[in-house]
Motif scaffolding. Structure first.
Motif, PDB file in Angstrom:
ATOM      1  N   LYS A  72     -74.912 -35.596  39.612  1.00 33.48           N
ATOM      2  CA  LYS A  72     -73.633 -35.720  38.909  1.00 33.48           C
ATOM      3  C   LYS A  72     -72.882 -36.960  39.374  1.00 33.48           C
ATOM      4  O   LYS A  72     -72.348 -37.721  38.562  1.00 33.48           O
ATOM      5  CB  LYS A  72     -72.785 -34.469  39.148  1.00 33.48           C
ATOM      6  N   ARG A 112     -74.032 -39.630  25.864  1.00 32.53           N
ATOM      7  CA  ARG A 112     -74.491 -38.321  26.339  1.00 32.53           C
ATOM      8  C   ARG A 112     -75.640 -38.522  27.316  1.00 32.53           C
ATOM      9  O   ARG A 112     -76.599 -39.230  27.017  1.00 32.53           O
ATOM     10  CB  ARG A 112     -74.962 -37.463  25.184  1.00 32.53           C
ATOM     11  N   LYS A 157     -73.908 -33.943  30.059  1.00 32.79           N
ATOM     12  CA  LYS A 157     -72.500 -34.275  29.913  1.00 32.79           C
ATOM     13  C   LYS A 157     -72.342 -35.413  28.912  1.00 32.79           C
ATOM     14  O   LYS A 157     -73.162 -36.310  28.839  1.00 32.79           O
ATOM     15  CB  LYS A 157     -71.902 -34.675  31.255  1.00 32.79           C
TER      16      LYS A 157
END
Length: 117
Positions: free
Chosen positions: A31, A83, A109
């Motif tokens: 992330k 994306r 995400k």
């Protein structure tokens, strides 16, 4: 015999928590890599941006201990939305070089990015 059984159960529970913690840690590492890569490449030309973000992710992931293949990382852009979809697994039990049990992990995400040229 009862003591050995409960000892093995305790070892299994500890190993299960450890494996889960490592999988969660890998998710947060990926992330962070994705957010940094998108932030750095947000002002690029929209035709170059997805490829550059994908290359950045693939280049930075091994530094954190996460092994990603080119097939694991998908980056697309449509209507000012970038994306990022990444799928990988954390092998829990490995036997003869093959993962017998693995925890599947996915990061998906969408980021709003400027229009670009």
């Amino acid at each position: 015999m009862k003591t050995i059984f409960w000892f093995l159960v305790a070892v299994g529970v500890v190993f299960g928590f450890y494996s889960g913690a490592v999988a969660i840690w890998q998710y947060y590492e990926i992330k962070g890599i994705v957010e940094v890569s998108v932030a750095e490449r947000a002002r690029m030309d929209r035709y170059e941006r997805p490829g550059r973000v994908r290359d950045d992710i693939l280049r930075r992931a091994p530094d954190t201990g996460v092994t990603l293949d080119e097939r694991d990382v998908f980056v697309t852009e449509e209507d000012r939305t970038l994306r990022v979809l990444i799928r990988w697994s954390y092998p829990v039990i490995i036997y003869k070089g093959e993962a017998m049990l693995a925890i599947p992990i996915a990061f998906d995400k969408a980021f709003a990015v400027p229009g670009g040229r």
